[in-house]
Design a protein around this motif. Structure first.
Motif, PDB file in Angstrom:
ATOM      1  N   MET A   1       0.841  -1.195   0.000  1.00 47.12           N
ATOM      2  CA  MET A   1       0.000   0.000   0.000  1.00 47.12           C
ATOM      3  C   MET A   1       0.880   1.251   0.000  1.00 47.12           C
ATOM      4  O   MET A   1       1.816   1.365   0.800  1.00 47.12           O
ATOM      5  N   ASP A   2       0.585   2.181  -0.893  1.00 49.88           N
ATOM      6  CA  ASP A   2       1.358   3.416  -0.967  1.00 49.88           C
ATOM      7  C   ASP A   2       0.896   4.388   0.111  1.00 49.88           C
ATOM      8  O   ASP A   2      -0.301   4.691   0.237  1.00 49.88           O
ATOM      9  N   LEU A   3       1.858   4.886   0.889  1.00 55.02           N
ATOM     10  CA  LEU A   3       1.555   5.870   1.918  1.00 55.02           C
ATOM     11  C   LEU A   3       1.775   7.275   1.373  1.00 55.02           C
ATOM     12  O   LEU A   3       2.533   7.486   0.420  1.00 55.02           O
ATOM     13  N   VAL A   4       1.118   8.218   1.990  1.00 56.17           N
ATOM     14  CA  VAL A   4       1.316   9.624   1.636  1.00 56.17           C
ATOM     15  C   VAL A   4       2.753  10.012   1.978  1.00 56.17           C
ATOM     16  O   VAL A   4       3.321   9.553   2.978  1.00 56.17           O
ATOM     17  N   THR A   5       3.353  10.866   1.167  1.00 56.07           N
ATOM     18  CA  THR A   5       4.746  11.282   1.371  1.00 56.07           C
ATOM     19  C   THR A   5       4.822  12.744   1.782  1.00 56.07           C
ATOM     20  O   THR A   5       3.860  13.498   1.650  1.00 56.07           O
ATOM     21  N   ILE A   6       5.998  13.147   2.215  1.00 53.71           N
ATOM     22  CA  ILE A   6       6.198  14.554   2.576  1.00 53.71           C
ATOM     23  C   ILE A   6       6.046  15.448   1.347  1.00 53.71           C
ATOM     24  O   ILE A   6       5.583  16.594   1.456  1.00 53.71           O
ATOM     25  N   GLU A   7       6.371  14.924   0.172  1.00 48.71           N
ATOM     26  CA  GLU A   7       6.168  15.705  -1.055  1.00 48.71           C
ATOM     27  C   GLU A   7       4.669  15.941  -1.295  1.00 48.71           C
ATOM     28  O   GLU A   7       4.270  17.029  -1.742  1.00 48.71           O
ATOM     29  N   ASP A   8       3.839  14.958  -1.012  1.00 40.53           N
ATOM     30  CA  ASP A   8       2.388  15.131  -1.126  1.00 40.53           C
ATOM     31  C   ASP A   8       1.898  16.214  -0.171  1.00 40.53           C
ATOM     32  O   ASP A   8       1.032  17.025  -0.525  1.00 40.53           O
ATOM     33  N   VAL A   9       2.423  16.214   1.041  1.00 39.13           N
ATOM     34  CA  VAL A   9       2.018  17.208   2.039  1.00 39.13           C
ATOM     35  C   VAL A   9       2.454  18.607   1.612  1.00 39.13           C
ATOM     36  O   VAL A   9       1.696  19.579   1.727  1.00 39.13           O
ATOM     37  N   ARG A  10       3.651  18.726   1.095  1.00 40.46           N
ATOM     38  CA  ARG A  10       4.128  20.041   0.636  1.00 40.46           C
ATOM     39  C   ARG A  10       3.287  20.550  -0.531  1.00 40.46           C
ATOM     40  O   ARG A  10       2.985  21.742  -0.619  1.00 40.46           O
ATOM     41  N   ALA A  11       2.901  19.660  -1.440  1.00 42.76           N
ATOM     42  CA  ALA A  11       2.050  20.068  -2.561  1.00 42.76           C
ATOM     43  C   ALA A  11       0.692  20.532  -2.048  1.00 42.76           C
ATOM     44  O   ALA A  11       0.115  21.518  -2.542  1.00 42.76           O
ATOM     45  N   ALA A  12       0.166  19.839  -1.035  1.00 41.56           N
ATOM     46  CA  ALA A  12      -1.107  20.245  -0.444  1.00 41.56           C
ATOM     47  C   ALA A  12      -1.003  21.622   0.179  1.00 41.56           C
ATOM     48  O   ALA A  12      -1.935  22.439   0.089  1.00 41.56           O
ATOM     49  N   ALA A  13       0.121  21.908   0.811  1.00 38.60           N
ATOM     50  CA  ALA A  13       0.308  23.220   1.443  1.00 38.60           C
ATOM     51  C   ALA A  13       0.195  24.349   0.428  1.00 38.60           C
ATOM     52  O   ALA A  13      -0.354  25.424   0.730  1.00 38.60           O
ATOM     53  N   GLU A  14       0.683  24.113  -0.768  1.00 38.34           N
ATOM     54  CA  GLU A  14       0.577  25.140  -1.813  1.00 38.34           C
ATOM     55  C   GLU A  14      -0.882  25.308  -2.240  1.00 38.34           C
ATOM     56  O   GLU A  14      -1.333  26.423  -2.481  1.00 38.34           O
ATOM     57  N   ARG A  15      -1.621  24.214  -2.324  1.00 33.61           N
ATOM     58  CA  ARG A  15      -3.017  24.301  -2.785  1.00 33.61           C
ATOM     59  C   ARG A  15      -3.913  25.015  -1.776  1.00 33.61           C
ATOM     60  O   ARG A  15      -4.879  25.678  -2.173  1.00 33.61           O
ATOM     61  N   ILE A  16      -3.645  24.863  -0.502  1.00 34.94           N
ATOM     62  CA  ILE A  16      -4.562  25.410   0.502  1.00 34.94           C
ATOM     63  C   ILE A  16      -4.199  26.816   0.950  1.00 34.94           C
ATOM     64  O   ILE A  16      -4.899  27.396   1.784  1.00 34.94           O
ATOM     65  N   LYS A  17      -3.125  27.369   0.397  1.00 30.79           N
ATOM     66  CA  LYS A  17      -2.754  28.742   0.747  1.00 30.79           C
ATOM     67  C   LYS A  17      -3.914  29.688   0.457  1.00 30.79           C
ATOM     68  O   LYS A  17      -4.529  29.626  -0.610  1.00 30.79           O
TER      69      LYS A  17
END
Length: 312
Positions: A1-17
């Motif tokens: 199973m693929d887990l969420v990565t820190i890169e995914d979290v950083r990309a999310a941070a840009e989207r929710i700004k």
């Protein structure tokens, strides 16, 4: 199973700004000097809880589709808010036992709310997806939701890079999955500790027994922490097993007392689900590591009359 990565979290941070508030860390002078305490006040989000982070990240990844979800209240408000901002319809299935304030606020944000008995909400949401089409955005069992919630951990690591302990409420596991993903990537020495009500302590039991434990919904529904009555999915439990160091439990009276402490000492309104981390900090010192501690206060969507009773 693929887990969420820190890169995914950083990309999310840009989207929710510009949508989610970048909440501060509030130093609490009333904490134990050997365990300095900071609060991460997610009750200051536009919809009153951290859920706006995951909801907006998930909606932002869609191509203008209508959205459907089930929720006890905080995800409902967050998804309604994100859908309105994106100009798409939202339909939320909520338990008929949900606090009236959460139902009313979800409707006020433009979502269609369908009330069902608590045990039927997942099934009804699945039926609506088949009947109407659109995208199903669950409250926690989704990589984009987990990544969005992980921005809480991203901010903690940036604001307190020498953090040693992070306390996080646990229910379906989306918040702690995302926070633990970020913290373990950025501050590997820090310990991530989940907190559950004793009346809904399935994750604590599972971690201590080495396999996921399933408690009857009727048992989990007894706690006043209405946002912590769900159990993890296979996806979120995999994150918890990989990254969470321990889970402790607190009593109903300890939760009520923590609500009063947060109101009087930090001057913050919190719901029972958001107060469990402070309850653990104040009552489980023997079970928690020492050191610089951040307690995530996950939300403040509480019925006004219930809040008055908690303060009395």
């Amino acid at each position: 199973m693929d887990l969420v990565t820190i890169e995914d979290v950083r990309a999310a941070a840009e989207r929710i700004k510009g949508v989610a508030v970048r909440t501060p860390l509030l130093r609490c002078l009333w904490g134990d000097p050997e365990r300095p305490l900071w609060i991460k006040p997610e009750n200051l989000q536009p919809t009153g809880a951290f859920k706006i982070r995951g909801a907006h990240n998930a909606v932002a990844r869609l191509a203008g589709q209508p959205v459907i979800a089930h929720s006890s209240g905080n995800h409902a408000q967050a998804l309604a808010y994100a859908a309105r901002a994106a100009g798409v319809p939202a339909t939320i299935v909520m338990p008929d036992s949900a606090p009236a304030v959460k139902i009313e606020r979800t409707r006020a944000l433009g979502a269609e709310v369908i009330l069902v008995p608590i045990a039927e909400r997942e099934e009804r949401a699945a039926e609506l997806v088949k009947e109407r089409g659109g995208a199903f955005i669950p409250p926690f069992d989704h990589p984009d939701v987990i990544a969005g919630q992980g921005t809480v951990g991203l901010e903690i690591a940036a604001d307190l890079p020498d953090v040693e302990v992070v306390l996080v409420p646990v229910s379906g596991g989306g918040l702690i999955s995302g926070v633990a993903t970020a913290i373990k990537a950025l501050v590997p020495s820090a310990q991530v500790i989940g907190v559950e009500p004793e009346l809904a302590a399935d994750v604590a039991a599972g971690l201590h027994q080495g396999a996921q434990v399933h408690l009857p919904l009727a048992d989990r529904a007894r706690t006043i922490a209405d946002g912590l009555r769900m159990e993890p999915s296979e996806l979120t439990y995999a994150h918890i097993a990989a990254y969470v160091d321990d889970v402790v439990t607190v009593t109903e009276d300890e939760i009520r007392s923590a609500i009063r402490t947060i109101a009087h000492e930090a001057r913050l309104v919190t719901e029972p689900s958001g107060a469990v981390t402070i309850a653990a900090y104040l009552n489980r010192a023997e079970n928690l590591p020492r050191g610089r501690t951040v307690a995530v206060v996950s939300g403040g969507s509480v019925d006004p009359e219930a809040f008055r009773q908690y303060l009395s």
